[in-house]
Design a protein around this motif. Sequence first.
Motif, mmCIF file in Angstrom:
data_model
loop_
_atom_site.group_PDB
_atom_site.id
_atom_site.type_symbol
_atom_site.label_atom_id
_atom_site.label_comp_id
_atom_site.label_asym_id
_atom_site.label_seq_id
_atom_site.Cartn_x
_atom_site.Cartn_y
_atom_site.Cartn_z
ATOM 1 N N ALA A 160 0.840 -1.207 0.000
ATOM 2 C CA ALA A 160 0.000 0.000 0.000
ATOM 3 C C ALA A 160 0.866 1.245 0.000
ATOM 4 O O ALA A 160 0.621 2.194 -0.762
ATOM 5 C CB ALA A 160 -0.922 -0.003 1.212
ATOM 6 N N GLY A 161 1.895 1.262 0.847
ATOM 7 C CA GLY A 161 2.790 2.412 0.900
ATOM 8 C C GLY A 161 3.487 2.658 -0.423
ATOM 9 O O GLY A 161 3.531 3.795 -0.911
ATOM 10 N N HIS A 162 4.004 1.594 -1.022
ATOM 11 C CA HIS A 162 4.752 1.740 -2.274
ATOM 12 C C HIS A 162 3.865 2.199 -3.427
ATOM 13 O O HIS A 162 4.192 3.156 -4.141
ATOM 14 C CB HIS A 162 5.410 0.410 -2.647
ATOM 15 N N TYR A 163 2.738 1.533 -3.612
ATOM 16 C CA TYR A 163 1.920 1.827 -4.784
ATOM 17 C C TYR A 163 1.071 3.084 -4.627
ATOM 18 O O TYR A 163 0.769 3.756 -5.622
ATOM 19 C CB TYR A 163 1.060 0.606 -5.143
ATOM 20 N N LEU A 164 0.685 3.432 -3.418
ATOM 21 C CA LEU A 164 -0.006 4.710 -3.226
ATOM 22 C C LEU A 164 0.957 5.869 -3.445
ATOM 23 O O LEU A 164 0.582 6.914 -3.986
ATOM 24 C CB LEU A 164 -0.616 4.785 -1.827
ATOM 25 N N TYR A 165 2.198 5.685 -3.044
ATOM 26 C CA TYR A 165 3.222 6.706 -3.288
ATOM 27 C C TYR A 165 3.391 6.931 -4.794
ATOM 28 O O TYR A 165 3.407 8.079 -5.271
ATOM 29 C CB TYR A 165 4.549 6.282 -2.665
ATOM 30 N N SER A 166 3.492 5.827 -5.540
ATOM 31 C CA SER A 166 3.645 5.925 -6.999
ATOM 32 C C SER A 166 2.420 6.546 -7.640
ATOM 33 O O SER A 166 2.524 7.379 -8.549
ATOM 34 C CB SER A 166 3.894 4.530 -7.591
ATOM 35 N N LEU A 167 1.225 6.156 -7.160
ATOM 36 C CA LEU A 167 -0.026 6.670 -7.724
ATOM 37 C C LEU A 167 -0.139 8.175 -7.528
ATOM 38 O O LEU A 167 -0.439 8.917 -8.481
ATOM 39 C CB LEU A 167 -1.216 5.965 -7.058
ATOM 40 N N PHE A 168 0.102 8.643 -6.319
ATOM 41 C CA PHE A 168 -0.013 10.077 -6.032
ATOM 42 C C PHE A 168 1.049 10.880 -6.784
ATOM 43 O O PHE A 168 0.787 12.000 -7.231
ATOM 44 C CB PHE A 168 0.103 10.331 -4.534
ATOM 45 N N LEU A 169 2.228 10.305 -6.931
ATOM 46 C CA LEU A 169 3.307 11.007 -7.618
ATOM 47 C C LEU A 169 3.039 11.082 -9.124
ATOM 48 O O LEU A 169 3.199 12.150 -9.746
ATOM 49 C CB LEU A 169 4.642 10.303 -7.363
ATOM 50 N N ASP A 170 2.602 9.981 -9.712
ATOM 51 C CA ASP A 170 2.382 9.927 -11.168
ATOM 52 C C ASP A 170 1.099 10.620 -11.597
ATOM 53 O O ASP A 170 1.085 11.332 -12.611
ATOM 54 C CB ASP A 170 2.355 8.466 -11.642
ATOM 55 N N GLN A 171 0.030 10.419 -10.828
ATOM 56 C CA GLN A 171 -1.274 10.938 -11.246
ATOM 57 C C GLN A 171 -1.564 12.359 -10.758
ATOM 58 O O GLN A 171 -2.235 13.130 -11.437
ATOM 59 C CB GLN A 171 -2.386 10.002 -10.744
ATOM 60 N N PHE A 172 -1.042 12.703 -9.594
ATOM 61 C CA PHE A 172 -1.383 14.001 -9.002
ATOM 62 C C PHE A 172 -0.160 14.875 -8.726
ATOM 63 O O PHE A 172 -0.294 15.981 -8.207
ATOM 64 C CB PHE A 172 -2.163 13.796 -7.697
#
Length: 230
Positions: free
Chosen positions: A179-191
Amino acid sequence: MSDFHWTKLFNPEFYITMEINGIPIGIYMVLFIVFAETGLFAGFFLPGDSLLFLSGIYNRELVETFFIISSDLSNVIVLSLLIASAATLGNIFGYWFGSRSGNYLYSKEDSFFFKKKYLIQSQTFFEKHGGIAIVFARFLPIVRTFVPIIAGIVHMKKSKFMFYNVFSSLLWSFLLVFAGHYLYSLFLDQFNVDLKQHIETIILTLIAITTLPLVLNYFKQKKLLKNSEK
């Protein structure tokens, strides 16, 4: 360490980014804290869920202490397995301690590192949920420290304990680290939001989420006690 303040001891990022003479020791601190929180009754005050979540964000920096892995997925898997191993060993130690000297805890005086009320609350939790309490406890601060000790005190069958122990360790570590890894990537890439710049908000949010069941249970027990006195 000249700018050190004792409040940093409750900040998981402090341990993850810790260095000695320029040498990163974050991975060792993470594994020790996971072991201590799930195996030593004095570890209840240490960061747990937030530590794993942030470890997922810093997974590459942590794993590179041991290995250089190009694949993000492999990094997260290796880190999750390391943390699950520490959590499993911690519970085994807690079980052993409970089976050998658990009754001593019920007569032990309260101290900064030990509160008897947490032991009693964990016993009630264990009696209510049985073996599955070991799984639930992984996601509950304080309770996860004492439940394996309770399992040892009541001499829960070792094979049954190990099944729930290993399963809960893997579930806890993989869910929170991923969760930590992929939410970090999601927020960085998408927002275009770097979660590393919002660590305090993340920690407070996770603390609120994980302690909510304990708070609700406290008021529920208080209400039942009040009704029984009428």
